[in-house]
Design a protein around this motif. Structure first.
Motif, short mmCIF file in Angstrom:
data_model
loop_
_atom_site.label_atom_id
_atom_site.label_comp_id
_atom_site.label_asym_id
_atom_site.label_seq_id
_atom_site.Cartn_x
_atom_site.Cartn_y
_atom_site.Cartn_z
N ARG A 14 4.76 57.35 82.49
CA ARG A 14 4.65 56.08 83.21
C ARG A 14 4.13 54.96 82.33
NH1 ARG A 14 1.73 57.31 88.83
NH2 ARG A 14 2.01 55.08 88.91
N TRP A 51 6.93 62.82 82.43
CA TRP A 51 7.03 61.51 83.10
C TRP A 51 5.99 60.64 82.42
CZ3 TRP A 51 5.11 60.28 88.73
CH2 TRP A 51 5.40 58.94 89.03
N TRP A 96 8.29 56.43 90.77
CA TRP A 96 9.15 57.60 90.94
C TRP A 96 10.47 57.15 91.54
CZ3 TRP A 96 8.80 62.16 88.84
CH2 TRP A 96 9.68 63.16 89.27
N CYS A 106 14.57 61.15 94.94
CA CYS A 106 14.43 62.32 94.07
C CYS A 106 13.17 63.09 94.44
CB CYS A 106 14.33 61.91 92.60
SG CYS A 106 15.85 61.36 91.88
N LYS A 107 13.35 64.36 94.70
CA LYS A 107 12.18 65.21 94.96
C LYS A 107 11.64 65.67 93.61
CE LYS A 107 13.77 66.82 99.40
NZ LYS A 107 14.16 67.97 100.21
N LYS A 108 10.33 65.63 93.48
CA LYS A 108 9.72 65.99 92.21
C LYS A 108 10.09 67.40 91.77
CE LYS A 108 6.04 62.69 92.33
NZ LYS A 108 4.64 62.38 92.28
N GLU A 109 10.17 68.31 92.71
CA GLU A 109 10.48 69.69 92.35
C GLU A 109 11.94 69.90 91.97
OE1 GLU A 109 10.52 69.08 96.77
OE2 GLU A 109 8.99 68.78 95.26
N SER A 110 12.84 68.98 92.33
CA SER A 110 14.26 69.15 92.01
C SER A 110 14.70 68.41 90.75
CB SER A 110 15.12 68.71 93.19
OG SER A 110 14.99 67.33 93.40
N LEU A 111 13.87 67.50 90.27
CA LEU A 111 14.24 66.73 89.08
C LEU A 111 13.76 67.46 87.83
CD1 LEU A 111 15.52 64.18 87.99
CD2 LEU A 111 13.33 63.03 88.26
#
Length: 133
Positions: free
Chosen positions: A41, A39, A25, A29-34
């Motif tokens: 991986r 994703w 990650w 970066c916050k997961k909720e803001s991106l």
């Protein structure tokens, strides 16, 4: 259409389907803001390959070849992205500071070549029956 973009860049209206293609990650970066649609991986280079390359420009060509080999061995990881690219814009998101020598650019190149390869072959022009003058 396939494009690459740093994950830290602003979201654009024409980004289309946004996919993070890094194994880790992105820092800060916050997961909720991106804003992303997926994703993936498993599309990222293996941990061993990523660590061996470590963003060293002099090792990029070797990294590129090895990563393309990993991609070719696992079409199940990228196959669905071809439909996204055919039907609109596919944006591959990456966190690396180096904007040209990174896994997303290799993946972009690989997917573009696969799209070209899958294009229906055109028929040769048939000149049978044409009169010579």
């Amino acid at each position: 259409m396939i494009r690459c973009k740093r994950v830290y860049a602003a979201v654009a209206g024409d980004d289309g389907y946004r996919v993070l293609v890094d194994r880790l990650w992105p820092r800060g970066c916050k997961k909720e803001s991106l804003r992303l649609d997926a994703w993936l991986r498993e599309l990222a280079p293996s941990a061993e390959l990523r660590k061996a390359f470590h963003h060293a420009a002099e090792r990029f060509e070797e990294f590129r070849l090895l990563y393309r080999g990993e991609l070719a061995a696992h079409p199940e990881h990228w196959w669905a992205l071809l439909d996204k690219a055919r039907s609109g814009t596919l944006t591959l998101l990456f966190a690396a500071r180096e904007e040209q020598l990174n896994n997303a650019r290799v993946l972009e190149e690989f997917l573009e070549e696969e799209l070209d390869r899958q294009q229906p072959a055109s028929s040769p022009v048939c000149y049978a029956g044409e009169r010579k003058s």
